[in-house]
Each structure stands twice: as C-alpha cells, then as structure tokens.
Design an enzyme around this catalytic site. Structure first.
Site, short mmCIF file in Angstrom:
data_model
loop_
_atom_site.label_atom_id
_atom_site.label_comp_id
_atom_site.label_asym_id
_atom_site.label_seq_id
_atom_site.Cartn_x
_atom_site.Cartn_y
_atom_site.Cartn_z
N ASN A 740 0.76 -1.24 0.00
CA ASN A 740 0.00 0.00 0.00
C ASN A 740 0.79 1.30 0.00
O ASN A 740 0.25 2.33 -0.34
CB ASN A 740 -0.94 0.05 1.22
CG ASN A 740 -1.91 -1.11 1.23
OD1 ASN A 740 -2.70 -1.26 0.31
ND2 ASN A 740 -1.83 -1.93 2.25
N TYR A 741 2.04 1.27 0.43
CA TYR A 741 2.74 2.54 0.64
C TYR A 741 3.97 2.75 -0.23
O TYR A 741 4.31 3.89 -0.53
CB TYR A 741 3.15 2.67 2.11
CG TYR A 741 1.97 2.94 3.00
CD1 TYR A 741 1.43 4.20 3.07
CD2 TYR A 741 1.41 1.93 3.77
CE1 TYR A 741 0.34 4.46 3.89
CE2 TYR A 741 0.32 2.18 4.59
CZ TYR A 741 -0.21 3.45 4.65
OH TYR A 741 -1.28 3.70 5.45
N ILE A 742 4.67 1.67 -0.56
CA ILE A 742 5.89 1.85 -1.34
C ILE A 742 5.52 1.84 -2.81
O ILE A 742 4.94 0.88 -3.30
CB ILE A 742 6.89 0.71 -1.03
CG1 ILE A 742 7.32 0.79 0.43
CG2 ILE A 742 8.09 0.78 -1.96
CD1 ILE A 742 8.04 -0.44 0.93
#
Length: 783
Positions: A740-742
């Site tokens: 979800n974030y990288i």
DNA sequence: GATCTCACTTAGAAAGATAACA
DNA sequence: TGTTATCTTTCTAAGTGAGATC
C-alpha cells in the site's frame, strides 16, 4: 535558531527515536527558551483551555473557539434512502497515463477488444493465464485516466452465497446445567459458532461471551425456544461436546487423501468460475470478493464493545447488484429475489449489502489486478510524488506556524508536524460502539508524556488497536506547543487538539495542493524513505544478499508506518534452536583449531589472533554445549528409529512373512549400531574436554582443518545473519507497506538495477496488481 | 458547521500452499 | 515421506475522506 542550514536537514530526520546512545541530538529551530518553558508542568499556573498565555509568543487572540466538545456517540442505524442514479459526468482529462520509460513506443492506444459474453462458459483461470499477454488491457498506455465515471458497461454473474446450515448429528448437543438440550437449528448454528472457537482467545473474552450469549438468546427466542431447559445463564452452558465434534471433523478433514482434496478443490473452482469474472467495458476482468460473507460471530479487534455479536446470514433480498442497464440480471438463488438492481457507473462495486453489527455497507469489488484498482493506485502514487514539489514550502510554513498567535494555527502546524515526521494517521472521531483507538487529531491528554527538554513519549492504540509506542525527540517549539495543549484545566480524557479534526486539517492541506490529505503524507514519506534506503544499497553480493538488503529497506518503511504483527507462537523456540546451532558450530570450529595446534604448535605464534577464540570459550560453556549436542543427537536417532518402526508396521503386510522377522531385526540392529557409534563419539568428546588431546586421523592435515574452519566461519556468519533477520522481523509486518505505501515502481527499479528477479520481490498476486509498474519503470526510475 | 452516509483504501489474522527439514 | 516452518492468499475489520443532509 533560524539559520539557513537548518533548512537543509530533512525533516524526517529532525526527530529521532531515542536509543540508549543519545550522542547525536540534533539542534533544532528555536530558540530563546523562556523562563516559563523551563518551569515544570505541574508548577505552571492553570489557565482555561480556550486561551493560553505561556509567554508572549504563545499568546492567542482566542477568536477561534474550540470545536464543540466531541462526544463519542452512537452512530445512527438506518437509512431508507432510495438509490439515486447520478448523472454521468464526463470531465476532460489532465492525468496522463504512465509513460513507458523503456525504448518501446508507449503512445500506441490499444483498440478495445470485442465484447465477449460473461457466462458460465468463460475461460478457466489457467486458460486465461495462458492467453497472450498482449491481450490484457494495458490501461497505463492510455493517455486519459481522469474521467469521473467508473465504467461504460458492466456485466457480471452476481455473487456466491455460503452453503446453508447443516444441523449437527443428533448425538451432538449443547449441555445446559449438566443435561443435553435440543435447540432449534437457527440457535444451534449460533451456539456452534461459539463452540467451534471454544479454545480461542475470543471465547475467553468476557465481552465476547456476553455479546454472543445475548444474541444467542435472541435467536433462540426467535426460533421457538428450547423445550428441554430454560436457558438463561452462560455459565451453565457446556459447549465441549459440540467443540469435540468440530475437532473430530477437522481431524477427518486432515485425513482426506490428497487426490480427494484436489478433486474437491477443482469442483469448487468450477462452480465459482463464472462469479470470478465480469465484463468491464467489454473486457474480461477479475472480481475480488465475490463470496458473500458467511454468518458467524463478529471478531472485533482490540477492546471492541460489539465483539462476539452474531453476524447474521445475508439473504439475496439484502443484496443490491450494480450493473449496466442492458446487462442480463443474474438469476437469484431459487425462491429468492435480489434486494435491488442499480445501474450506477460512478461507483466501482458490483454488489453490496448491509451488515447487522455496525449497520455498515459491505461491497463486492473488482480484484486488485483490475484496471480500475490499478488506475487508482497509480493516481495515489502520482499524488504522493506531486507532494515532493510542495514539501519544502509546506515544512517551512508549518514550522513558522508553530509559533502562530492563533491557537487553531498552532494546532494545525503541530498536527502537521506529527503527521509528517511520525507518519501518524489523520485520526477521525469514533463512536462509543467502536474500540477506543486514535490517530493524530483524536490524540488525548493521556496519550503523550512530555519529558523536558524536548522528549515526547507517544503511547496510544492506533488502527486495529495496534500500540504506537515511541520515545522521541521533537522540535523544541513542537514540545512547547504540546505542553500548552496539555495545560490545565485539560485532564485525561480531553482532546489534545481540541480545535482540530481531519476535515479542518485536510482543508489546510488542500490550500497547498489539490487532493493533498493527511494520508498522502504517509504514502509520500513511506516511498521517500524507501527511495533513500535503496540509494544506500551497494550493488554487490548474491541475489539472496540483495533481497535481504531490500527487505531491510522495506523494514525501515514498515517501522515508520508502525506496521506490526503478533509474534508467532513458534518464534521463541525457533530462535533458541538457531542460537543453539550457532553455539554448536562455534564449538566445532574451536575444536578444529585446537586440532591444528596439536598437529603444529608453531601455528599459534604465526597467527595468535586466529587462535584467540580457543581461549574465549570456557570449559563450563563447552561442557554444556557438548552435553546438549549429545542429547540432541541421541534424540534424533531415537526418533528416526521410531519412524522406521512405524513404517515397518504399515508395510508389514507387503513383506513376505518369512522376511518380516529379519527386516525388523535389521532395523533394530542398525539402530543399535548407530547408538553405539553415538556413545563412542560422546565418550570421545568428553575425553577431549578433559585431556585436550584429539584423536586425529592420519590423513587429516593442517590445510584440511583450516578449510573446515573456513567453512564453519561462513556458516556461522550466515546463520547469525538469519537469526538477526528473524529477530528483527518477528513483530514487523513488511507486507502492508509493500502493498500500500511503497511505490511499486521503486521495487521494479530495484529489481532491474540490482539484477534481482522480480519474483523474489513481488509474489504472483503483487506482480499482477502492479503490472503497470512492472512494465513501465526501468532501472533509473526515481520516486 | 456539525453530522451522517457512502465509497473507497489500508490492515492484521487466519487459512491454505509450498518449501525445508529430518 | 511425513512433519514443521515459512510464505502467500483470503478474509473481513477498521481506517480515511468526500459530499450530502440537517
């Protein structure tokens, strides 16, 4: 201090986790610490929360009153609104799709594929996978991704309902007050849900028990009650017979032959195949969660007040389907009707229903690898990349606002600092009917502790009731502000940011950049951290070593985002096993070195450092290791023999009768021989320990022993590295940030730049989800 | 402006599949 | 070859945030 050099320090580094070694304290902005600032908090004069007057620059006009005291209230329960089919807006685009950074031409617009029927005759998954890769829709090669409508046409086959409840055999009963009782099947099902999890932590939780039991009584009453007993008390219910039945079923399931397992799996897949796919704008795309959630007991996370409540069975009448006007409406299960049919192309769901726990909506959506999900992922990361251009002025701005005369501005600036530096979530308001968890805006008095001069201890439960505990140094002005926000008459239970909520904060963010919200900061800082970490990695070593380094970078991001997992039950024993193994290898290594000295005593003079470790291990330590080693080896031999005997028992029938005795005797003799060898070796090790004399075979040379030592050194090093990795990862969840974030293009860049196959970094599911990144980023891509 | 509703993303646990080990 | 450990997928709870409604 407002020197320009300060601007050069990346903010994410301005606050550091405090370790035992506090040598590298960064001096930050500000300033002339007033006398008042040094006064301990408990001595400071109480002032009303609505105004504050710590020192001059802390004075507030107080023209901005606090938000209405936020009551934790129950959410409303019903909405009988008729669905509205919104007017389809077709906005002109500004977002251009992912540019191919490879030599291939990226601008070619793909032709729409011919519409195919979504029917139960759709291709199997394997066939679909085997399809030519070029047949898959490459939305990232399109120029316009900005339309507001989600689809032009949508066809699907509906949803899969869980199987009907099958009543328990008549001999399996709930016991009440020591006597077996017969329950109506509806109530039996609910009792069964509890019985099945009798040994789990949930079933031991009093709130879970209470909620379950009151819902169970309700269902019991609805379904006609129990004729055998007047069931009123949970403590008189005995679920063990039911539990044992489920355990037995579980055991039986384990015994199913692998052929049968395969057959059952295939049957299930064949049945579900039509529901797995839909036609989105005429193209076949995968559906995500096409199975309606089965009934059960609600497993709330943390101290959820509703945990244990009965989650009711969803009927077709509860389900709303969303599809094209001209699409064929899938048949509801026999004897049923769909709740509603909608044709809303502003939304990306295929079906929805309302659950009975919080009265919230559950959706059936497209799968992670669908074009719609991909496009929104792509947009998310592009927005985070856009923040790069704004982050410096934003940081400069909020640093200034930390000293604003307006309380609201100070709170906004301080909250922004926390969100930017510690990656806190926005922290929306929650109702009494949910677990008490917080984010930035909902932090309360008791969630932070201030340790002068500028240390803050955060201790609160965040999303999913995961504890956020950090002892950190913060900007001096932030520290001052937090102290003001905690000033009397504020007390435990009061909001720290009493004039803030996420919408106010997000409005402030929008003044810098459209679409900028608190969550964009998390994505930005996570991906930025990953880029910085990758930049530090040297392109050397084996593929596996590079993967370890990649995971270490990933871990830095997961720690930033506070992604945790519960330490597995087997963790402790696993760590112990590896530690023992390392000790044993160390002992073997030292043993070989002593042998070298026995063969050639001059070696010690030549290289005293090499032999230093021979002195480092005490005799007691060595004895302990040897004894453990001997015991473990013996245990292994015994287990081996037990397995052999077990196998013999099974195969006995296939062995000729006259050979059976011999075969068994051979097994026993072999075992005896192995035990004798083991005893001999044990004796030798013990004698070595006493006399320090080694029985070295004639063909063993100093060179050979040195080689052995070398091999062991490498093995020790690798095992120690594995152990460290295991320890470091035991409570950190890497998956969430990877998913979800990288920015996935960072992972693809790493793969290409460092020659690490993408399969080592992304699982199949992630490769499909991030196909757009895999195909568009090259080794030079930067976040 | 507060509150509610809806639609979406993000999250850890649990289940299932696969690899490593004995 | 069976068992155990680890990795991957599935499940669904729990967040965020926009926009509607009061």
């Amino acid at each position: 201090m407002s020197s320009s050099s300060d601007e050069d320090i990346p903010l994410s580094k301005m606050a550091r986790k405090i370790t035992s070694n506090k040598s590298s304290k960064l001096k930050l902005e500000d300033s002339s610490d007033s006398e008042d600032d040094r006064t301990p908090l408990q001595n400071s004069k109480p002032t009303p929360a609505t105004s504050y007057s710590e020192d001059d620059d802390d004075n507030d006009d107080d023209d901005d009153g606090p938000l209405l005291k936020r009551k934790r209230k129950a959410s409303s329960t019903k909405s009988d609104k008729k669905p509205k089919v919104k007017k389809v807006k077709t906005k002109s685009s500004s977002t251009t799709a992912v540019k191919k950074e490879k030599s291939k031409s990226a601008t070619k617009v793909k032709k729409e594929e011919p519409k195919e029927e979504v029917s139960s005759q759709v291709k199997t998954e394997a066939e679909a996978e085997a399809e030519d890769e070029d047949d898959t829709y490459k939305w990232w090669e399109q120029q316009d991704l900005d339309g507001e409508i989600k689809w032009e046409s949508l066809e699907h086959n509906g949803v899969v309902f869980p199987p009907e409840y099958e009543p328990l055999p008549s001999n399996v009963k709930l016991y009440y007050d020591g006597k077996p009782v017969t329950l109506p099947k509806e109530a039996e099902e609910v009792a069964g849900f509890f019985a099945a999890m009798l040994e789990s932590d949930h079933a031991k939780n009093p709130v879970f028990q209470k909620n379950f039991f009151s819902d169970f009584l309700l269902v019991l009453e609805e379904s006609g009650g129990c004729k055998d007993a007047d069931i009123r008390e949970f403590s008189k219910c005995d679920f063990t017979k039911m539990f044992q039945h489920f355990e037995k079923q579980r055991e039986m399931k384990k015994l199913t032959t692998s052929a049968d397992k395969k057959r059952l799996k295939k049957e299930k897949e064949e049945f579900e195949e039509p529901y797995k796919w839909c036609l989105l704008n005429g193209r076949k795309e995968q559906v995500g969660n096409f199975r309606i959630e089965p009934p059960g007991l609600f497993r709330g996370r943390g101290a959820h007040p509703k945990t244990g409540k009965f989650k009711r069975r969803v009927q077709p009448e509860d389900v709303t389907l969303n599809l094209s006007k001209d699409a064929k409406i899938p048949d509801p299960p026999p004897g049923h009707q769909w709740g509603e049919i909608r044709h809303d192309n502003n939304v990306a769901w295929l079906a929805m229903w309302r659950e009975n726990i919080a009265n919230s909506v559950k959706y059936v959506r497209f799968s992670q690898n669908s074009s719609l999900k991909g496009i929104s992922d792509f947009k998310k990361f592009e927005k985070a990349r856009e923040l790069k251009k704004y982050i410096d002025p934003i940081r400069k701005d909020y640093k200034q606002k930390l000293k604003s005369d307006l309380m609201i501005d100070r709170q906004i600036a301080t909250a922004t600092y926390l969100i930017d530096v510690f990656a806190l979530r926005a922290g929306g308001e929650k109702s009494e009917e949910e677990a008490d968890t917080v984010g930035c805006c909902s932090l309360r008095f008791e969630h932070i502790f201030l340790k002068p001069p500028n240390t803050v201890i955060f201790d609160f439960l965040g999303k999913d009731s995961i504890r956020f505990y950090q002892e950190v140094e913060v900007d001096t002005q932030v520290f001052k502000n937090l102290r003001i926000f905690k000033k009397s008459p504020k007390k435990p239970g009061d909001d720290l940011f009493d004039r803030l909520d996420p919408s106010i904060l997000n409005k402030f963010f929008q003044s810098y950049l459209t679409g900028l919200t608190a969550k964009v900061f998390r994505t930005y800082n996570a991906s930025k951290t990953m880029q910085d970490q990758i930049d530090l990695i040297e392109n050397e070593g084996t593929v596996n070593e590079k993967v370890v380094k990649f995971n270490a970078a990933n871990r830095a991001v997961a720690i930033l985002c506070n992604h945790q997992r519960t330490v597995s039950k087997s963790h402790e024993t696993g760590v112990q096993k590896i530690s023992d193994k390392i000790e044993e290898m160390m002992w073997q290594k030292i043993r070989f070195k002593r042998m070298i000295l026995q063969l050639d005593s001059k070696q010690k003079k030549k290289n005293p450092e090499y032999f230093q470790e021979c002195q480092d291990m005490s005799k007691e330590e060595e004895q302990m290791i040897i004894e453990r080693f001997i015991a473990n080896e013996k245990e292994k031999l015994i287990k081996r023999h037990e397995r052999e005997l077990e196998k013999f028992k099974i195969e006995k029938a296939t062995i000729k009768k006259e050979d059976q005795k011999d075969t068994l005797q051979k097994l026993k003799d072999d075992h005896k021989e192995r035990l004798a060898k083991h005893a001999e070796a044990s004796k030798m090790y013990k004698s070595e320990l006493r006399s320090r004399k080694y029985d070295i075979k004639p063909n063993v040379t100093v060179e050979k022993l040195q080689q052995q030592v070398e091999k062991l050194s490498t093995r020790i090093q690798n095992t120690a590295l594995n152990l460290k990795d295991k320890e470091d990862n035991s409570s950190v969840a890497l998956g969430t940030s990877k998913m979800n974030y990288i920015d996935p293009r960072l992972t693809v860049m790493f793969s290409k730049k460092f020659n690490v196959p993408i399969e080592k970094l992304f699982t199949k599911t992630l490769r499909e989800k991030f196909a757009w990144a895999v195909e568009s980023a090259d080794e030079n891509w930067r976040f």
